[in-house]
Design a protein around this motif. Structure first.
Motif, PDB file in Angstrom:
ATOM      1  N   PHE A 171      26.650 -52.270  47.898  1.00  0.00           N
ATOM      2  CA  PHE A 171      26.805 -53.091  46.695  1.00  0.00           C
ATOM      3  C   PHE A 171      25.483 -53.802  46.440  1.00  0.00           C
ATOM      4  CE2 PHE A 171      27.969 -57.247  44.778  1.00  0.00           C
ATOM      5  CZ  PHE A 171      28.395 -56.759  43.554  1.00  0.00           C
ATOM      6  N   THR A 172      24.829 -53.441  45.353  1.00  0.00           N
ATOM      7  CA  THR A 172      23.545 -54.027  44.985  1.00  0.00           C
ATOM      8  C   THR A 172      23.759 -54.861  43.730  1.00  0.00           C
ATOM      9  OG1 THR A 172      22.488 -52.027  45.835  1.00  0.00           O
ATOM     10  CG2 THR A 172      21.123 -53.482  44.500  1.00  0.00           C
ATOM     11  N   SER A 173      23.207 -56.067  43.708  1.00  0.00           N
ATOM     12  CA  SER A 173      23.453 -56.927  42.549  1.00  0.00           C
ATOM     13  C   SER A 173      22.250 -57.808  42.219  1.00  0.00           C
ATOM     14  CB  SER A 173      24.673 -57.816  42.803  1.00  0.00           C
ATOM     15  OG  SER A 173      24.420 -58.704  43.879  1.00  0.00           O
ATOM     16  N   ARG A 174      22.227 -58.186  40.960  1.00  0.00           N
ATOM     17  CA  ARG A 174      21.291 -59.212  40.489  1.00  0.00           C
ATOM     18  C   ARG A 174      22.164 -60.315  39.909  1.00  0.00           C
ATOM     19  NH1 ARG A 174      16.805 -57.022  37.004  1.00  0.00           N
ATOM     20  NH2 ARG A 174      18.653 -56.043  36.199  1.00  0.00           N
ATOM     21  N   ARG A 175      22.017 -61.519  40.459  1.00  0.00           N
ATOM     22  CA  ARG A 175      22.858 -62.651  40.100  1.00  0.00           C
ATOM     23  C   ARG A 175      22.423 -63.312  38.805  1.00  0.00           C
ATOM     24  NH1 ARG A 175      25.006 -66.127  43.606  1.00  0.00           N
ATOM     25  NH2 ARG A 175      25.650 -67.097  41.657  1.00  0.00           N
ATOM     26  N   SER A 219      29.033 -52.614  53.321  1.00  0.00           N
ATOM     27  CA  SER A 219      30.230 -52.720  54.156  1.00  0.00           C
ATOM     28  C   SER A 219      30.545 -51.334  54.708  1.00  0.00           C
ATOM     29  CB  SER A 219      31.415 -53.287  53.375  1.00  0.00           C
ATOM     30  OG  SER A 219      31.737 -52.486  52.259  1.00  0.00           O
ATOM     31  N   TYR A 220      31.051 -51.307  55.932  1.00  0.00           N
ATOM     32  CA  TYR A 220      31.313 -50.054  56.625  1.00  0.00           C
ATOM     33  C   TYR A 220      32.815 -49.900  56.820  1.00  0.00           C
ATOM     34  CZ  TYR A 220      26.340 -50.424  57.514  1.00  0.00           C
ATOM     35  OH  TYR A 220      24.983 -50.553  57.361  1.00  0.00           O
ATOM     36  N   TRP A 221      33.294 -48.657  56.614  1.00  0.00           N
ATOM     37  CA  TRP A 221      34.724 -48.372  56.630  1.00  0.00           C
ATOM     38  C   TRP A 221      34.996 -47.082  57.379  1.00  0.00           C
ATOM     39  CZ3 TRP A 221      37.822 -52.040  54.403  1.00  0.00           C
ATOM     40  CH2 TRP A 221      37.165 -53.001  53.629  1.00  0.00           C
ATOM     41  N   SER A 243      40.710 -46.472  53.166  1.00  0.00           N
ATOM     42  CA  SER A 243      40.519 -47.906  53.433  1.00  0.00           C
ATOM     43  C   SER A 243      39.662 -48.549  52.346  1.00  0.00           C
ATOM     44  CB  SER A 243      39.876 -48.110  54.802  1.00  0.00           C
ATOM     45  OG  SER A 243      40.708 -47.623  55.821  1.00  0.00           O
ATOM     46  N   ILE A 244      38.658 -47.829  51.876  1.00  0.00           N
ATOM     47  CA  ILE A 244      37.799 -48.328  50.790  1.00  0.00           C
ATOM     48  C   ILE A 244      38.624 -48.487  49.521  1.00  0.00           C
ATOM     49  CG2 ILE A 244      35.835 -47.783  49.295  1.00  0.00           C
ATOM     50  CD1 ILE A 244      34.656 -46.238  51.750  1.00  0.00           C
ATOM     51  N   ALA A 245      39.441 -47.500  49.216  1.00  0.00           N
ATOM     52  CA  ALA A 245      40.274 -47.552  48.015  1.00  0.00           C
ATOM     53  C   ALA A 245      41.273 -48.707  48.087  1.00  0.00           C
ATOM     54  CB  ALA A 245      41.004 -46.224  47.825  1.00  0.00           C
ATOM     55  N   ALA A 246      41.862 -48.926  49.258  1.00  0.00           N
ATOM     56  CA  ALA A 246      42.808 -50.031  49.423  1.00  0.00           C
ATOM     57  C   ALA A 246      42.108 -51.375  49.226  1.00  0.00           C
ATOM     58  CB  ALA A 246      43.472 -49.954  50.801  1.00  0.00           C
ATOM     59  N   TRP A 247      40.905 -51.522  49.752  1.00  0.00           N
ATOM     60  CA  TRP A 247      40.143 -52.757  49.593  1.00  0.00           C
ATOM     61  C   TRP A 247      39.806 -52.988  48.124  1.00  0.00           C
ATOM     62  CZ3 TRP A 247      39.283 -57.399  50.722  1.00  0.00           C
ATOM     63  CH2 TRP A 247      38.094 -58.053  50.410  1.00  0.00           C
ATOM     64  N   LYS A 248      39.423 -51.941  47.425  1.00  0.00           N
ATOM     65  CA  LYS A 248      39.091 -52.068  46.005  1.00  0.00           C
ATOM     66  C   LYS A 248      40.293 -52.581  45.204  1.00  0.00           C
ATOM     67  CE  LYS A 248      37.296 -49.650  42.014  1.00  0.00           C
ATOM     68  NZ  LYS A 248      36.825 -48.404  41.434  1.00  0.00           N
ATOM     69  N   TYR A 262      24.878 -54.848  38.434  1.00  0.00           N
ATOM     70  CA  TYR A 262      25.325 -54.452  39.775  1.00  0.00           C
ATOM     71  C   TYR A 262      25.488 -52.941  39.841  1.00  0.00           C
ATOM     72  CZ  TYR A 262      30.080 -53.724  38.065  1.00  0.00           C
ATOM     73  OH  TYR A 262      31.177 -53.254  37.387  1.00  0.00           O
ATOM     74  N   ALA A 263      25.463 -52.433  41.058  1.00  0.00           N
ATOM     75  CA  ALA A 263      25.704 -51.008  41.317  1.00  0.00           C
ATOM     76  C   ALA A 263      26.469 -50.890  42.624  1.00  0.00           C
ATOM     77  CB  ALA A 263      24.391 -50.242  41.409  1.00  0.00           C
ATOM     78  N   ILE A 264      27.387 -49.937  42.660  1.00  0.00           N
ATOM     79  CA  ILE A 264      28.164 -49.668  43.861  1.00  0.00           C
ATOM     80  C   ILE A 264      27.987 -48.194  44.196  1.00  0.00           C
ATOM     81  CG2 ILE A 264      30.467 -49.581  44.889  1.00  0.00           C
ATOM     82  CD1 ILE A 264      31.181 -51.879  42.882  1.00  0.00           C
ATOM     83  N   ARG A 265      27.664 -47.950  45.451  1.00  0.00           N
ATOM     84  CA  ARG A 265      27.486 -46.576  45.923  1.00  0.00           C
ATOM     85  C   ARG A 265      28.323 -46.389  47.186  1.00  0.00           C
ATOM     86  NH1 ARG A 265      22.554 -48.827  44.366  1.00  0.00           N
ATOM     87  NH2 ARG A 265      21.479 -47.664  42.732  1.00  0.00           N
ATOM     88  N   VAL A 266      29.086 -45.317  47.231  1.00  0.00           N
ATOM     89  CA  VAL A 266      29.909 -45.012  48.394  1.00  0.00           C
ATOM     90  C   VAL A 266      29.304 -43.792  49.083  1.00  0.00           C
ATOM     91  CG1 VAL A 266      32.218 -44.395  49.209  1.00  0.00           C
ATOM     92  CG2 VAL A 266      31.957 -45.949  47.252  1.00  0.00           C
TER      93      VAL A 266
END
Length: 110
Positions: A16-20, A60-62, A67-72, A92-96
């Protein structure tokens, strides 16, 4: 911050990469709560995070994609996601990713 203690691959990483945006606006407290909550989720293996000058990366590691889908989909996490989009993140960007190999000094055993 310490390195996450992950098992032998394979496992998954969510980057998860973000610019606040400016100001905290409750971000710090919510971020702490999300780590606390993630640690209680099935399949969570650990996390590493760094932030500087408004730019941040959290990995984050899964154990698996389910488990990733449940967390989302987790209700409290969903609220944080929506608040992030509306208030905390300019971008923001999310990469799995599937981790197939892992090596380095943190993986050496005595």
């Amino acid at each position: 911050m310490n390195f996450a203690q992950t098992p032998e691959p394979p496992y998954y990483a969510v980057v998860f990469t973000s610019r606040r945006t400016d100001g905290d606006n409750g971000y710090g407290k919510t971020a702490e709560r999300m780590v606390e909550l993630a640690q209680q989720q099935a399949g969570f293996l650990g996390a590493e995070s760094v932030r500087a000058e408004g730019f941040g990366i959290t990995v984050s590691y899964w154990s698996d994609e389910a488990s990733i889908a449940a967390w989302k989909k987790h209700a409290e996490h969903r609220i944080a996601q929506e608040t992030g989009k509306a208030l905390w993140y300019a971008d923001y960007a999310i990469r799995v990713c599937k981790v197939e190999r892992a090596y380095g000094t943190v993986f050496q055993t005595a």
